[in-house]
Design a protein around this motif. Structure first.
Motif, PDB file in Angstrom:
ATOM      1  N   PHE A 152       4.329  19.534   7.322  1.00 23.35           N
ATOM      2  CA  PHE A 152       5.526  18.764   6.970  1.00 23.35           C
ATOM      3  C   PHE A 152       5.487  18.511   5.470  1.00 23.35           C
ATOM      4  N   HIS A 153       6.521  18.974   4.756  1.00 24.80           N
ATOM      5  CA  HIS A 153       6.582  18.841   3.309  1.00 24.80           C
ATOM      6  C   HIS A 153       7.730  17.915   2.929  1.00 24.80           C
ATOM      7  N   ASP A 154       7.372  16.831   2.254  1.00 25.10           N
ATOM      8  CA  ASP A 154       8.374  15.893   1.750  1.00 25.10           C
ATOM      9  C   ASP A 154       9.130  16.573   0.617  1.00 25.10           C
ATOM     10  N   ILE A 155      10.465  16.596   0.710  1.00 26.67           N
ATOM     11  CA  ILE A 155      11.247  17.305  -0.306  1.00 26.67           C
ATOM     12  C   ILE A 155      11.458  16.448  -1.552  1.00 26.67           C
ATOM     13  N   ASP A 156      11.040  15.182  -1.527  1.00 26.12           N
ATOM     14  CA  ASP A 156      11.106  14.338  -2.718  1.00 26.12           C
ATOM     15  C   ASP A 156       9.848  14.588  -3.542  1.00 26.12           C
ATOM     16  N   LEU A 157       9.996  15.331  -4.623  1.00 26.26           N
ATOM     17  CA  LEU A 157       8.832  15.731  -5.421  1.00 26.26           C
ATOM     18  C   LEU A 157       8.249  14.575  -6.214  1.00 26.26           C
ATOM     19  N   SER A 158       8.985  13.499  -6.395  1.00 23.26           N
ATOM     20  CA  SER A 158       8.494  12.357  -7.173  1.00 23.26           C
ATOM     21  C   SER A 158       7.911  11.288  -6.254  1.00 23.26           C
ATOM     22  N   SER A 159       7.185  11.722  -5.251  1.00 27.11           N
ATOM     23  CA  SER A 159       6.668  10.774  -4.277  1.00 27.11           C
ATOM     24  C   SER A 159       5.496   9.976  -4.801  1.00 27.11           C
ATOM     25  N   GLY A 160       4.765  10.475  -5.803  1.00 30.62           N
ATOM     26  CA  GLY A 160       3.654   9.737  -6.374  1.00 30.62           C
ATOM     27  C   GLY A 160       2.341   9.944  -5.679  1.00 30.62           C
ATOM     28  N   CYS A 161       2.248  10.883  -4.740  1.00 29.68           N
ATOM     29  CA  CYS A 161       1.006  11.119  -4.015  1.00 29.68           C
ATOM     30  C   CYS A 161       0.196  12.272  -4.586  1.00 29.68           C
ATOM     31  N   GLY A 162       0.618  12.846  -5.700  1.00 30.01           N
ATOM     32  CA  GLY A 162      -0.161  13.905  -6.330  1.00 30.01           C
ATOM     33  C   GLY A 162      -0.231  15.145  -5.480  1.00 30.01           C
ATOM     34  N   GLN A 163      -1.465  15.561  -5.128  1.00 25.71           N
ATOM     35  CA  GLN A 163      -1.644  16.793  -4.373  1.00 25.71           C
ATOM     36  C   GLN A 163      -1.236  16.641  -2.921  1.00 25.71           C
ATOM     37  N   PHE A 164      -0.995  15.411  -2.462  1.00 26.47           N
ATOM     38  CA  PHE A 164      -0.544  15.201  -1.087  1.00 26.47           C
ATOM     39  C   PHE A 164       0.964  15.419  -1.045  1.00 26.47           C
ATOM     40  N   GLY A 165       1.380  16.484  -0.376  1.00 22.01           N
ATOM     41  CA  GLY A 165       2.806  16.771  -0.278  1.00 22.01           C
ATOM     42  C   GLY A 165       3.393  16.470   1.072  1.00 22.01           C
ATOM     43  N   GLN A 221       0.835  -1.195   0.000  1.00 21.12           N
ATOM     44  CA  GLN A 221       0.000   0.000   0.000  1.00 21.12           C
ATOM     45  C   GLN A 221       0.870   1.246   0.000  1.00 21.12           C
ATOM     46  N   LEU A 222       0.350   2.261  -0.669  1.00 21.59           N
ATOM     47  CA  LEU A 222       0.971   3.577  -0.662  1.00 21.59           C
ATOM     48  C   LEU A 222       0.188   4.449   0.317  1.00 21.59           C
ATOM     49  N   ILE A 223       0.864   4.972   1.328  1.00 23.82           N
ATOM     50  CA  ILE A 223       0.229   5.818   2.343  1.00 23.82           C
ATOM     51  C   ILE A 223       0.607   7.263   2.057  1.00 23.82           C
ATOM     52  N   CYS A 224      -0.395   8.076   1.724  1.00 21.25           N
ATOM     53  CA  CYS A 224      -0.187   9.500   1.420  1.00 21.25           C
ATOM     54  C   CYS A 224      -0.928  10.334   2.459  1.00 21.25           C
ATOM     55  N   CYS A 225      -0.212  11.204   3.136  1.00 21.40           N
ATOM     56  CA  CYS A 225      -0.801  12.013   4.203  1.00 21.40           C
ATOM     57  C   CYS A 225      -0.787  13.493   3.838  1.00 21.40           C
ATOM     58  N   GLN A 226      -1.724  14.221   4.418  1.00 26.18           N
ATOM     59  CA  GLN A 226      -1.812  15.652   4.200  1.00 26.18           C
ATOM     60  C   GLN A 226      -0.570  16.349   4.751  1.00 26.18           C
ATOM     61  N   PRO A 246       3.874  13.577   4.504  1.00 23.52           N
ATOM     62  CA  PRO A 246       4.587  12.306   4.680  1.00 23.52           C
ATOM     63  C   PRO A 246       4.006  11.215   3.792  1.00 23.52           C
ATOM     64  N   MET A 247       4.885  10.412   3.218  1.00 22.81           N
ATOM     65  CA  MET A 247       4.488   9.323   2.340  1.00 22.81           C
ATOM     66  C   MET A 247       5.361   8.115   2.619  1.00 22.81           C
ATOM     67  N   ALA A 248       4.760   6.938   2.614  1.00 21.60           N
ATOM     68  CA  ALA A 248       5.506   5.707   2.823  1.00 21.60           C
ATOM     69  C   ALA A 248       4.863   4.592   2.010  1.00 21.60           C
ATOM     70  N   ILE A 249       5.672   3.609   1.678  1.00 19.32           N
ATOM     71  CA  ILE A 249       5.205   2.404   0.993  1.00 19.32           C
ATOM     72  C   ILE A 249       5.340   1.259   1.984  1.00 19.32           C
ATOM     73  N   ILE A 250       4.219   0.669   2.326  1.00 20.34           N
ATOM     74  CA  ILE A 250       4.165  -0.304   3.416  1.00 20.34           C
ATOM     75  C   ILE A 250       3.733  -1.661   2.877  1.00 20.34           C
ATOM     76  N   VAL A 251       4.430  -2.685   3.291  1.00 16.80           N
ATOM     77  CA  VAL A 251       4.047  -4.068   2.999  1.00 16.80           C
ATOM     78  C   VAL A 251       3.412  -4.639   4.259  1.00 16.80           C
ATOM     79  N   SER A 252       2.117  -4.895   4.200  1.00 21.71           N
ATOM     80  CA  SER A 252       1.398  -5.483   5.334  1.00 21.71           C
ATOM     81  C   SER A 252       1.210  -6.969   5.042  1.00 21.71           C
TER      82      SER A 252
END
Length: 308
Positions: free
Chosen positions: A190-203, A69-74, A205-211
């Motif tokens: 909190f703004h992620d400085i990696d612009l290629s995060s893949g979350c679109g308008q969500f800038g 899952q890709l977790i995209c936060c405000q 915290p972002m993480a890719i989690i394997v559950s």
């Protein structure tokens, strides 16, 4: 292991149902929450159009797409900055002595029972922290933001037993800017400085989690909570305890259980029963104490149990 193979519990997907993030600053004076949000979107890996931008190194190639899952936060916090100026001034003085910044994820799943909520906390290394002056300038209103490096890993996995672990081959860490938005009221971002995060308008915290998947059913939930080794050890201890109880004090029972012939002793017991039935209570008492005397004396017991 025989029970596990016979029960054959089926593994089912166990996705992240809810996620929240918090960033705290800690000194000798205590701990303050700078940024906190519960507004996180959970996107399944198979719903994304392209995976190459999110996983260029192929870290996730060996995992099932249904478990990723890709977790995209405000980027903006869902809570306001409500620290009184007096408290903030006193807290700023303690920043000179020591300062820690703690980033924590809180993830919620349906299973295993008792471990639905998983918390992953990371203390930022000293070399990745902003300087004391940079934090002071934001708190006193001179500037609006400071940068934190290597805050948390981009990839991690949640095991079936409810533990958070890093992907073995992944070393990517996320850096970002912590911004205090001025206004009435004030709030952090909190703004992620990696612009290629893949979350679109969500800038944020972002993480890719394997559950990881978890077994279902009573046996499956037990295995998820205690693991197959815990179940195996419990089974072995239970069986061992039962066998030990059967063999305990065996030498003390040998004189009474391994008798050559019990005919004379059985005859005395039958005479006791007959005397009781006829109402000869005195005869019954004499026979009873005779039987007790025989059992108290190993020599008499051996004599009375010799075969004819």
């Amino acid at each position: 292991m025989l029970m596990y193979s016979s029960g054959n519990p089926t593994n089912i997907a166990n996705p992240i149902k809810d996620a929240s993030i918090r960033i705290d600053i800690k000194t000798l004076s205590g701990r303050l929450t700078l940024f906190e949000t519960t507004l996180c979107e959970k996107i399944s890996w198979d719903e994304l159009d392209s995976h190459d931008d999110l996983d260029p190194q192929g870290y996730l190639s060996e995992y099932n797409e249904k478990d990723i899952q890709l977790i995209c936060c405000q980027a903006d916090a869902s809570t306001l900055w409500h620290v009184p100026p007096v408290v903030q001034t006193r807290y700023m003085r303690s920043l000179r002595l020591n300062m820690d910044i703690i980033f924590s994820w809180q993830l919620t799943r349906d299973r295993p029972k008792g471990k639905e909520v998983v918390r992953y906390e990371l203390i930022v290394q000293d070399e990745d922290l902003p300087t004391y002056s940079e934090v002071m300038e934001v708190l006193n209103g001179t500037t609006n933001s400071f940068r934190i490096f290597n805050v948390y890993p981009r990839y991690f996995r949640v095991t079936g037993s409810g533990e958070v672990r890093l992907l073995e081959q992944s070393v990517d860490l996320v850096s970002g800017d912590l911004v205090l938005n001025r206004g009435n009221p004030e709030w952090w971002s909190f703004h992620d400085i990696d612009l290629s995060s893949g979350c679109g308008q969500f800038g944020g915290p972002m993480a890719i989690i394997v559950s990881e998947e978890t077994p279902q059913g009573i046996l499956g939930e037990t295995l998820s909570k205690f693991s197959i080794w815990g179940l195996y050890i419990t089974f072995v201890l239970a069986v061992g305890r039962f066998i030990r109880l059967q063999c305990a004090d065996l030498r003390m029972r040998i004189p009474f259980e391994n008798l050559p012939s019990c005919d004379r002793l059985m005859a005395i017991c039958e005479d006791i029963y007959a005397a009781r039935a006829e109402g000869e209570l005195e005869v019954e008492e004499v026979l009873y104490w005779t039987l007790v005397k025989i059992y108290r004396s190993p020599h008499m017991l051996l004599e009375y149990t010799k075969p004819d």
